[in-house]
Design an enzyme around this catalytic site. Sequence first.
Site, PDB file in Angstrom:
ATOM      1  N   HIS A  48      22.284  78.554  59.753  1.00 19.44           N
ATOM      2  CA  HIS A  48      22.164  78.657  58.300  1.00 19.44           C
ATOM      3  C   HIS A  48      22.526  77.355  57.584  1.00 19.44           C
ATOM      4  O   HIS A  48      22.006  77.081  56.508  1.00 19.44           O
ATOM      5  CB  HIS A  48      23.029  79.812  57.784  1.00 19.44           C
ATOM      6  CG  HIS A  48      22.478  81.160  58.133  1.00 19.44           C
ATOM      7  ND1 HIS A  48      21.487  81.770  57.403  1.00 19.44           N
ATOM      8  CD2 HIS A  48      22.772  82.012  59.160  1.00 19.44           C
ATOM      9  CE1 HIS A  48      21.182  82.947  57.944  1.00 19.44           C
ATOM     10  NE2 HIS A  48      21.961  83.111  59.014  1.00 19.44           N
ATOM     11  N   ASP A  52      14.125  81.801  49.875  1.00 18.03           N
ATOM     12  CA  ASP A  52      13.321  80.593  50.075  1.00 18.03           C
ATOM     13  C   ASP A  52      12.173  80.546  49.064  1.00 18.03           C
ATOM     14  O   ASP A  52      11.136  79.954  49.327  1.00 18.03           O
ATOM     15  CB  ASP A  52      12.781  80.535  51.504  1.00 18.03           C
ATOM     16  CG  ASP A  52      11.871  81.719  51.838  1.00 18.03           C
ATOM     17  OD1 ASP A  52      11.876  82.707  51.083  1.00 18.03           O
ATOM     18  OD2 ASP A  52      11.156  81.648  52.853  1.00 18.03           O
TER      19      ASP A  52
END
Length: 326
Positions: free
Chosen positions: A215, A245
Amino acid sequence: MLVPQKPANEAERIDSLRSLNILDTTPEERFDRLTRIAKRLFGVPIALVSLVDTDRQWFKSRVGLESSETPRDISFCGHAILGADIFLVTDTLRDPRFFDNPLVTGAPGIRFYAGCPLRGPNGCKIGTLCIIDTRPRDFDDDERSLLLDLAAIAQQEIASLELVTLDELTMLSNRRGFEALAGHALSVCKRLRKPASLLFFDLNGFKSINDTYGHAEGDRALMTFAEVLRKELRDSDVIGRIGGDEFVAVLTDSTGAQSMAITQRLRQTLGMLNQAAERRYDIRCSVGQVEYDAERHASVASLLAEADSAMYVDKKASKAVAGGRA
């Protein structure tokens, strides 16, 4: 020169200003974007969010001016907070209150000033959103309405200082902040009959980056993409990260063809970054583009929904070309 008087509720006004803990803080994009938009839309060299302190005016946001503050006794904003409406000076050299003001006779050479008072949480006038020109000019009703609208956004941001409107990772607007700023920007475009477009970006293969490299690397990819958006889009455009995203941008005063050119340039920039970067993945995106139509798009949400659908069409096409890599 006429020194501005102090309001009858000066002590209460200063308490209201100080309670915000905003004086002498670092610049914030939500205010800086407003002054950039004001500068662009009005075609002026200077736009400010000014807060009137005890003996100074301090600029929370400034564009076109180097000084971060000036004395209150020579300030135009000190006069503006005395009234409820826009304070307007169309030609300082013809105004006995300002013709010999140091800000007129010296730098920055103010000839025109329009400032709309901003209120604190208790209703006290704590400052202004103002525009300044170095030449005299008129100010019509449409311009007055536009400045009032921009000041309303600034006041909304002041009122919501305790609310989260920024994405902490990328420092772009989050969904709440984006929808508020985009809504106002589109209203301005509608009133001025200027075109606007919305771009909806989704990073291709982002889950794979997180799963394969962790991450922390995924966060770096998001921050890299955010920086590309800042670089390739204009200061007056409204940019946000509205999901994991998913990024969006409202391009003001921009036709569909201009938006397509910007998208192409952005993808070229990403391509060059991918070639130069020492990493084992590429940052790629799918884009949905929609031209704003005031009759068809009743809200920012409806515009987002249409652009989201267009983005998925682009994503499917990318997968077909890339053989499933997207």
